[in-house]
Write an enzyme that holds these catalytic residues in place. Structure first.
Site, PDB file in Angstrom:
ATOM      1  N   ARG A  68       0.826  -1.217   0.000  1.00  0.00           N
ATOM      2  CA  ARG A  68       0.000   0.000   0.000  1.00  0.00           C
ATOM      3  C   ARG A  68       0.856   1.260   0.000  1.00  0.00           C
ATOM      4  NH1 ARG A  68      -3.374   2.613   4.166  1.00  0.00           N
ATOM      5  NH2 ARG A  68      -2.457   1.201   5.691  1.00  0.00           N
ATOM      6  N   HIS A  72       0.263   4.687  -2.118  1.00  0.00           N
ATOM      7  CA  HIS A  72       0.124   6.005  -1.496  1.00  0.00           C
ATOM      8  C   HIS A  72       1.177   6.977  -2.015  1.00  0.00           C
ATOM      9  CE1 HIS A  72      -2.649   5.375   2.180  1.00  0.00           C
ATOM     10  NE2 HIS A  72      -2.881   4.416   1.297  1.00  0.00           N
ATOM     11  N   ASN A  99      -2.185   8.606   5.589  1.00  0.00           N
ATOM     12  CA  ASN A  99      -0.913   7.893   5.684  1.00  0.00           C
ATOM     13  C   ASN A  99      -0.543   7.488   7.107  1.00  0.00           C
ATOM     14  OD1 ASN A  99      -0.424   8.006   2.920  1.00  0.00           O
ATOM     15  ND2 ASN A  99       0.557  10.018   3.062  1.00  0.00           N
ATOM     16  N   HIS A 200      -5.952  -5.546  -1.944  1.00  0.00           N
ATOM     17  CA  HIS A 200      -6.539  -5.610  -0.599  1.00  0.00           C
ATOM     18  C   HIS A 200      -6.594  -7.039  -0.068  1.00  0.00           C
ATOM     19  CE1 HIS A 200      -8.803  -1.480  -0.683  1.00  0.00           C
ATOM     20  NE2 HIS A 200      -7.493  -1.370  -0.652  1.00  0.00           N
TER      21      HIS A 200
END
Length: 331
Positions: A68, A72, A99, A200
């Site tokens: 992830r 980001h 974050n 995910h």
């Protein structure tokens, strides 16, 4: 007033065109390629792989956060390692609300230290993020793909960079229209959206990210009617109202293994986040979710392709930016 409205629409369309061109430039002309460090640091990818293999052996739950982190980073200012920068006043990206749930910065530092020992000042932190994302996926029984390298590190990281579907990270409550718009502005397709959402499968989420779906979906103390009520009941046992600390698996029972079960859950109305459930509200994403769980699924291959595309967003190469000696601070 009508004239003003037309003007506004025109400006918005121009902004959309500009942003799309900015994010989706031709990567070939910007210096990214597979094997960029073949001569300058020939063991670079082996070093990254070894560190990640050792980490995954003792802390497999870090696979999701490390994957992830790459997402980001790329969706804010492009794939330039800016999410890694510290700030004494907590004003860098790392400290913005979306974050705060990221984990594994110390692992990136560990990889960087190993690379600096072997090849000082050669491998960028932005490239480390891309390589680590690939390696944690492979180490959790997911696909392996060739990573293009040659990125340089950015020098700017802002807490208040926009966090919205147009300019920043699409929020966990984004609907399908906002998600498609956010990805399109970065040169990513609807297919990329649903494929990358499959990441995910090795993720976790704080209860606060979906609490409203359990307790107050429309502000009337109700639950989200699109979510499986049996799943809601199970989640309520883990997540009490206003719980800010508890984390829940996005792919229950399989969150340490990269597989297709995320799609199976979303198809059963058990997508944890609103942005997961939103994938059922578009014919193209819904069709892919069925295909991803069927015989002949191309999900693993597609994930590698989409990750390569994502890792091209807004890259700095050549003489742009720098190669940081320490990932958490500029030179």
């Amino acid at each position: 007033m009508a004239g003003c409205k037309i003007n506004f629409v025109g400006v918005f369309v121009l902004q959309m065109i500009f942003l799309t061109l900015f994010w989706s430039h031709d990567v070939e002309s910007y210096g990214l390629k597979v094997g960029f460090y073949e001569k300058s640091c020939p063991r670079a990818e082996m070093i990254v792989s070894k560190v990640i293999k050792d980490v995954m052996a003792v802390a497999p739950s870090l696979s999701g956060p490390l994957l992830r982190m790459n997402f980001h980073d790329c969706f804010i200012r492009g794939c330039d390692g800016s999410v890694l920068l510290d700030s004494p006043t907590r004003q860098s990206e790392k400290y913005s609300p979306p974050n705060l749930s990221l984990r594994g910065f110390n692992i990136i530092d560990k990889v960087k230290t190993a690379l600096e020992t072997a090849c000082p000042g050669v491998v960028s932190c932005a490239d480390i993020l891309a390589l680590v994302a690939r390696d944690v996926t492979a180490e959790t029984k997911g696909p392996y793909w060739e990573v293009e390298t040659g990125r340089r590190d950015g020098k700017v990281s802002l807490f208040n960079d926009p966090i919205d579907p147009v300019n920043g990270l699409p929020p966990f409550f984004a609907d399908i229209t906002a998600l498609k718009q956010s990805f399109a502005l970065r040169g990513l397709s609807v297919k990329d959206l649903v494929v990358l959402s499959g990441g995910h499968t090795i993720g976790m989420s704080h209860c606060s990210s979906f609490e409203n779906r359990l307790y107050n979906f429309t502000g009337k103390g109700d639950t989200d009617p699109t979510m499986d009520p049996n799943y809601i009941a199970k989640l309520k046992l883990k997540c009490k109202p206003q719980d800010q600390l508890t984390i829940v698996e996005l792919d229950p029972g399989s969150f340490k293994t990269f597989d297709d079960s995320y799609y199976k859950l979303v198809n059963k109305r058990r997508g944890l986040l609103e942005s997961d459930a939103a994938l059922l509200n578009d014919p193209e994403t819904r069709a892919y979710m069925v295909q991803a769980t069927s015989y002949g699924s191309t999900f693993f291959k597609d994930f590698g392709v989409s990750m390569v595309k994502m890792a091209r967003i807004g890259v700095l190469t050549g003489s742009q930016g720098e190669v940081r000696k320490v990932c958490s601070k500029t030179n």
